[in-house]
Design an enzyme around this catalytic site. Structure first.
Site, PDB file in Angstrom:
ATOM      1  N   ASP A  27      -3.836 -28.410  30.315  1.00 53.48           N
ATOM      2  CA  ASP A  27      -4.655 -27.198  30.407  1.00 53.48           C
ATOM      3  C   ASP A  27      -3.746 -25.969  30.502  1.00 53.48           C
ATOM      4  O   ASP A  27      -2.635 -26.046  31.011  1.00 53.48           O
ATOM      5  CB  ASP A  27      -5.567 -27.286  31.649  1.00 53.48           C
ATOM      6  CG  ASP A  27      -6.612 -26.183  31.656  1.00 53.48           C
ATOM      7  OD1 ASP A  27      -6.929 -25.632  30.578  1.00 53.48           O
ATOM      8  OD2 ASP A  27      -7.116 -25.856  32.745  1.00 53.48           O
ATOM      9  N   GLY A  28      -4.259 -24.870  30.019  1.00 48.18           N
ATOM     10  CA  GLY A  28      -3.545 -23.601  30.181  1.00 48.18           C
ATOM     11  C   GLY A  28      -2.733 -23.187  28.964  1.00 48.18           C
ATOM     12  O   GLY A  28      -1.954 -22.224  29.034  1.00 48.18           O
ATOM     13  N   ASN A  29      -2.910 -23.873  27.842  1.00 47.81           N
ATOM     14  CA  ASN A  29      -2.154 -23.497  26.635  1.00 47.81           C
ATOM     15  C   ASN A  29      -2.463 -22.057  26.228  1.00 47.81           C
ATOM     16  O   ASN A  29      -1.565 -21.282  25.880  1.00 47.81           O
ATOM     17  CB  ASN A  29      -2.513 -24.408  25.461  1.00 47.81           C
ATOM     18  CG  ASN A  29      -2.051 -25.833  25.663  1.00 47.81           C
ATOM     19  OD1 ASN A  29      -1.416 -26.137  26.664  1.00 47.81           O
ATOM     20  ND2 ASN A  29      -2.371 -26.697  24.724  1.00 47.81           N
ATOM     21  N   TRP A  32      -0.982 -19.566  28.738  1.00 44.22           N
ATOM     22  CA  TRP A  32       0.480 -19.531  28.559  1.00 44.22           C
ATOM     23  C   TRP A  32       0.834 -18.578  27.417  1.00 44.22           C
ATOM     24  O   TRP A  32       1.727 -17.734  27.547  1.00 44.22           O
ATOM     25  CB  TRP A  32       0.985 -20.946  28.240  1.00 44.22           C
ATOM     26  CG  TRP A  32       2.474 -21.064  28.076  1.00 44.22           C
ATOM     27  CD1 TRP A  32       3.392 -21.370  29.053  1.00 44.22           C
ATOM     28  CD2 TRP A  32       3.224 -20.887  26.860  1.00 44.22           C
ATOM     29  NE1 TRP A  32       4.661 -21.392  28.517  1.00 44.22           N
ATOM     30  CE2 TRP A  32       4.586 -21.097  27.170  1.00 44.22           C
ATOM     31  CE3 TRP A  32       2.878 -20.575  25.549  1.00 44.22           C
ATOM     32  CZ2 TRP A  32       5.602 -21.009  26.226  1.00 44.22           C
ATOM     33  CZ3 TRP A  32       3.883 -20.481  24.599  1.00 44.22           C
ATOM     34  CH2 TRP A  32       5.237 -20.697  24.941  1.00 44.22           C
ATOM     35  N   SER A  72     -11.284 -32.632  24.408  1.00 42.80           N
ATOM     36  CA  SER A  72     -12.530 -33.161  24.973  1.00 42.80           C
ATOM     37  C   SER A  72     -13.668 -33.072  23.955  1.00 42.80           C
ATOM     38  O   SER A  72     -13.558 -32.358  22.945  1.00 42.80           O
ATOM     39  CB  SER A  72     -12.911 -32.357  26.225  1.00 42.80           C
ATOM     40  OG  SER A  72     -13.311 -31.053  25.846  1.00 42.80           O
ATOM     41  N   GLU A  74     -16.230 -31.473  24.459  1.00 43.42           N
ATOM     42  CA  GLU A  74     -16.647 -30.063  24.527  1.00 43.42           C
ATOM     43  C   GLU A  74     -15.731 -29.150  23.705  1.00 43.42           C
ATOM     44  O   GLU A  74     -16.140 -28.086  23.242  1.00 43.42           O
ATOM     45  CB  GLU A  74     -16.661 -29.577  25.990  1.00 43.42           C
ATOM     46  CG  GLU A  74     -17.740 -30.193  26.854  1.00 43.42           C
ATOM     47  CD  GLU A  74     -17.460 -31.641  27.275  1.00 43.42           C
ATOM     48  OE1 GLU A  74     -16.281 -32.060  27.257  1.00 43.42           O
ATOM     49  OE2 GLU A  74     -18.428 -32.362  27.594  1.00 43.42           O
ATOM     50  N   ASN A  75     -14.466 -29.569  23.518  1.00 42.61           N
ATOM     51  CA  ASN A  75     -13.523 -28.728  22.764  1.00 42.61           C
ATOM     52  C   ASN A  75     -13.921 -28.555  21.295  1.00 42.61           C
ATOM     53  O   ASN A  75     -13.437 -27.649  20.616  1.00 42.61           O
ATOM     54  CB  ASN A  75     -12.095 -29.287  22.834  1.00 42.61           C
ATOM     55  CG  ASN A  75     -11.441 -29.116  24.189  1.00 42.61           C
ATOM     56  OD1 ASN A  75     -10.572 -29.892  24.578  1.00 42.61           O
ATOM     57  ND2 ASN A  75     -11.850 -28.095  24.944  1.00 42.61           N
ATOM     58  N   ARG A 189      -3.642 -32.127  36.935  1.00 42.56           N
ATOM     59  CA  ARG A 189      -4.195 -31.130  36.023  1.00 42.56           C
ATOM     60  C   ARG A 189      -3.255 -29.928  35.958  1.00 42.56           C
ATOM     61  O   ARG A 189      -2.917 -29.328  36.988  1.00 42.56           O
ATOM     62  CB  ARG A 189      -5.584 -30.674  36.472  1.00 42.56           C
ATOM     63  CG  ARG A 189      -6.155 -29.660  35.472  1.00 42.56           C
ATOM     64  CD  ARG A 189      -7.572 -29.251  35.766  1.00 42.56           C
ATOM     65  NE  ARG A 189      -8.043 -28.354  34.708  1.00 42.56           N
ATOM     66  CZ  ARG A 189      -9.235 -28.389  34.152  1.00 42.56           C
ATOM     67  NH1 ARG A 189     -10.116 -29.275  34.560  1.00 42.56           N
ATOM     68  NH2 ARG A 189      -9.572 -27.542  33.203  1.00 42.56           N
TER      69      ARG A 189
HETATM   70  C1  FPP Z   1      -6.215 -26.864  27.071  1.00 42.25           C
HETATM   71  O1  FPP Z   1      -5.701 -25.571  27.156  1.00 42.25           O
HETATM   72  C2  FPP Z   1      -5.604 -27.548  25.939  1.00 42.25           C
HETATM   73  C3  FPP Z   1      -6.287 -28.038  24.876  1.00 42.25           C
HETATM   74  C4  FPP Z   1      -7.760 -27.984  24.771  1.00 42.25           C
HETATM   75  C5  FPP Z   1      -5.594 -28.635  23.726  1.00 42.25           C
HETATM   76  C6  FPP Z   1      -4.401 -29.457  24.092  1.00 42.25           C
HETATM   77  C7  FPP Z   1      -3.529 -29.516  22.932  1.00 42.25           C
HETATM   78  C8  FPP Z   1      -2.238 -29.830  22.978  1.00 42.25           C
HETATM   79  C9  FPP Z   1      -1.527 -30.225  24.185  1.00 42.25           C
HETATM   80  C10 FPP Z   1      -1.454 -29.770  21.704  1.00 42.25           C
HETATM   81  C11 FPP Z   1      -1.269 -31.104  21.056  1.00 42.25           C
HETATM   82  C12 FPP Z   1      -2.552 -31.714  20.746  1.00 42.25           C
HETATM   83  C13 FPP Z   1      -2.713 -32.913  20.184  1.00 42.25           C
HETATM   84  C14 FPP Z   1      -4.077 -33.408  19.986  1.00 42.25           C
HETATM   85  C15 FPP Z   1      -1.587 -33.732  19.759  1.00 42.25           C
HETATM   86  P1  FPP Z   1      -6.649 -24.338  26.833  1.00 42.25           P
HETATM   87  O2  FPP Z   1      -6.532 -24.058  25.375  1.00 42.25           O
HETATM   88  O3  FPP Z   1      -8.026 -24.644  27.314  1.00 42.25           O
HETATM   89  O4  FPP Z   1      -5.973 -23.227  27.680  1.00 42.25           O
HETATM   90  P2  FPP Z   1      -6.714 -22.019  28.451  1.00 42.25           P
HETATM   91  O5  FPP Z   1      -7.631 -22.639  29.457  1.00 42.25           O
HETATM   92  O6  FPP Z   1      -5.575 -21.289  29.069  1.00 42.25           O
HETATM   93  O7  FPP Z   1      -7.421 -21.230  27.382  1.00 42.25           O
END
Ligand code: FPP
Length: 241
Positions: A27-29, A32, A72, A74-75, A189
């Site tokens: 979480d947090g991509n 970041w 997920s 939901e994603n 998490r």
């Molecule tokens: C949650 O952060 C992250 C995700 C929904 C995607 C995760 C994806 C990766 C780790 C990249 C590689 C993926 C695969 C399938 C190989 P967020 O986007 O919800 O962050 P935020 O809450 O800060 O917006």
């Protein structure tokens, strides 16, 4: 003595109490990337590299099962181009992933509804599962198109269809996506948020939780060690005294 800490050669992490199964919620991509003035995609791109670092460090520390919640159910509601970008990252990493799984004698498992994923990814996942099917030392369990409620309801339906009249804890768990895997000892998490977001609701019954204040793209060897150390400081009683 279970609580006695043996110092490992590389730091504070005890060799004695290593969790068998750690499950990570990536979480947090987006945050970041945002904090760096970058587009969200960059967070996912760097987040992909964190996956390998985390798996490798867990295995180096003696963890046998690593689960990662990466996408997920939901994603799928996110903008189409973001969803496609994330799936492209999987496409990019799949070749390397197989190689590193085989090197580690690690079996690949999918937790999630394969049928919801793009057709070529379904083929690729089945291929990785098949190629690593005889690996027996470790497990990497990817959560893609995963939602715990979806999994639980699916398990109940499969049980009904099988003709089983009485559902027990024993037969029920065999119909979950995690059938045959130990429950996670530790759920981590990323990003400091403290919720499960539809992750392993059944399997988490006795898991320890840890919430590092680090976004997923910043997860590395040091963060994994921090997670294991936090686990080692917990007293697990499983309802006992
Ligand atoms: C949650 O952060 C992250 C995700 C929904 C995607 C995760 C994806 C990766 C780790 C990249 C590689 C993926 C695969 C399938 C190989 P967020 O986007 O919800 O962050 P935020 O809450 O800060 O917006």
């Amino acid at each position: 003595m279970a609580w006695l800490k043996k110092k490992s050669p590389c730091g504070q992490v005890s060799e004695g109490r290593i969790p068998k199964h750690i499950a990570f919620i990536a979480d947090g991509n987006g945050r970041w990337a945002n904090e760096r003035g970058l587009p969200r995609f960059e967070g996912h791109r760097v987040g992909k590299d964190a996956i390998k670092k985390v798996i490798d460090r867990c295995f180096d520390r003696g963890v046998s099962v690593v689960s990662l919640y990466l996408f997920s159910t939901e994603n799928f509601n996110r903008p189409k181009d973001e969803v496609e970008y994330i799936f492209n990252l999987f496409r990019q990493m799949s070749g390397e992933l197989v190689k590193s799984l085989l090197k580690r004698d690690a079996q690949f498992r999918l937790m999630g509804d394969l049928s919801l994923l793009p057709a070529d990814i379904q083929v690729s996942i089945n291929d990785i599962i098949q190629k690593t099917s005889t690996c027996a030392s470790r497990v990497v369990n990817f959560g893609l198109a995963y939602g715990s409620r979806h999994e639980i309801v699916g398990a109940v339906n499969k049980l009904l269809a099988s003709g089983i009249k009485v559902i027990t804890e024993e037969n029920f768990k065999n119909y979950l996506d995690t059938a045959g895997l130990p429950d996670p000892d530790l759920i981590v998490r990323a990003s400091g948020e403290q919720r499960l977001s539809n992750f392993m609701l059944y399997q988490a019954a006795y898991s320890e939780f840890y919430f590092p204040k680090k976004y997923w793209p910043d997860f590395d060897e040091k963060v994994v060690d921090e997670c294991i150390e936090a686990y080692q400081n917990r007293k697990r009683r499983f309802g006992n005294i």
